[in-house]
Motif scaffolding. Structure first.
Motif, PDB file in Angstrom:
ATOM      1  N   VAL A   1       0.981  -1.300  -0.374  1.00 46.80           N
ATOM      2  CA  VAL A   1       0.088   0.243  -0.201  1.00 46.80           C
ATOM      3  C   VAL A   1       1.087   1.051   0.123  1.00 46.80           C
ATOM      4  O   VAL A   1       0.433   1.727  -1.160  1.00 46.80           O
ATOM      5  N   LYS A   2       1.929   0.956   0.377  1.00 50.15           N
ATOM      6  CA  LYS A   2       2.930   2.564   0.924  1.00 50.15           C
ATOM      7  C   LYS A   2       3.624   2.687  -0.631  1.00 50.15           C
ATOM      8  O   LYS A   2       3.738   3.541  -0.946  1.00 50.15           O
ATOM      9  N   ASN A   3       4.029   1.532  -0.744  1.00 48.77           N
ATOM     10  CA  ASN A   3       4.180   2.067  -2.119  1.00 48.77           C
ATOM     11  C   ASN A   3       3.552   1.814  -3.241  1.00 48.77           C
ATOM     12  O   ASN A   3       4.191   3.136  -4.362  1.00 48.77           O
TER      13      ASN A   3
ATOM     14  N   ARG B   1      -5.923   2.815  -4.795  1.00 50.70           N
ATOM     15  CA  ARG B   1      -6.627   2.223  -3.671  1.00 50.70           C
ATOM     16  C   ARG B   1      -8.050   2.856  -3.439  1.00 50.70           C
ATOM     17  O   ARG B   1      -8.689   3.081  -4.505  1.00 50.70           O
ATOM     18  N   ASP B   2      -7.548   2.626  -2.259  1.00 44.61           N
ATOM     19  CA  ASP B   2      -9.145   2.713  -0.978  1.00 44.61           C
ATOM     20  C   ASP B   2      -8.850   4.236  -0.427  1.00 44.61           C
ATOM     21  O   ASP B   2      -9.269   5.126   0.182  1.00 44.61           O
TER      22      ASP B   2
ATOM     23  N   PHE C   1      -6.496  10.332   2.687  1.00 45.63           N
ATOM     24  CA  PHE C   1      -7.814  10.120   3.774  1.00 45.63           C
ATOM     25  C   PHE C   1      -8.093   8.946   2.497  1.00 45.63           C
ATOM     26  O   PHE C   1      -8.184   8.533   1.665  1.00 45.63           O
ATOM     27  N   SER C   2      -8.750   7.437   3.814  1.00 48.19           N
ATOM     28  CA  SER C   2      -9.387   6.627   2.821  1.00 48.19           C
ATOM     29  C   SER C   2     -10.713   6.983   2.085  1.00 48.19           C
ATOM     30  O   SER C   2     -11.173   8.381   2.769  1.00 48.19           O
ATOM     31  N   THR C   3     -11.262   6.994   1.028  1.00 45.42           N
ATOM     32  CA  THR C   3     -12.401   7.137   0.257  1.00 45.42           C
ATOM     33  C   THR C   3     -13.302   5.910   0.808  1.00 45.42           C
ATOM     34  O   THR C   3     -14.654   6.371   0.799  1.00 45.42           O
ATOM     35  N   LYS C   4     -13.723   5.412   1.954  1.00 43.63           N
ATOM     36  CA  LYS C   4     -14.473   3.840   2.464  1.00 43.63           C
ATOM     37  C   LYS C   4     -15.108   4.845   3.781  1.00 43.63           C
ATOM     38  O   LYS C   4     -16.115   4.814   4.267  1.00 43.63           O
ATOM     39  N   ARG C   5     -14.924   6.074   4.428  1.00 49.85           N
ATOM     40  CA  ARG C   5     -15.636   7.244   5.328  1.00 49.85           C
ATOM     41  C   ARG C   5     -15.599   8.137   4.142  1.00 49.85           C
ATOM     42  O   ARG C   5     -15.174   8.031   3.618  1.00 49.85           O
TER      43      ARG C   5
END
Length: 96
Positions: free
Chosen positions: A35-37, A67-68, A86-90
């Motif tokens: 994820v970091k990469n 990703r998300d 930031f997350s797109t899930k929240r």
């Protein structure tokens, strides 16, 4: 079309990336690295300022979705500043 000379991460964005990495690291070290990469490589691939869409919530920023995660950046004097991740899930409004 302005060419990007340099990409700089704000302290806020660095902290958010570290938090994302640590979250995934609890589940899988390799997952955290992946994820970091992915996030880091996407920001290195910004070749010109207008490459990605303007953010619909904060139109002064451009955005990349990896990703998300939404990565917000802004340009000043041919330098791209990675502002936030930031997350797109929240609910993104609550995270601002």
């Amino acid at each position: 079309m302005s060419k990007v000379r340099k990409v700089i991460w704000t302290n806020t964005a660095k902290d958010q990336l570290r938090t994302i990495y640590n979250y995934y690291k609890e589940k899988s070290l390799q997952g955290a690295i992946n994820v970091k990469n992915d996030i880091l490589s996407s920001t290195k691939n910004i070749h010109f300022i207008e490459q990605y869409q303007k953010d619909e919530i904060e139109p002064e920023y451009r955005r990349i979705i990896v990703r998300d995660y939404k990565i917000l950046y802004i340009e000043e004097n041919e330098i791209v500043y990675i502002a936030r991740i930031f997350s797109t899930k929240r609910d993104s409004v609550k995270q601002i």
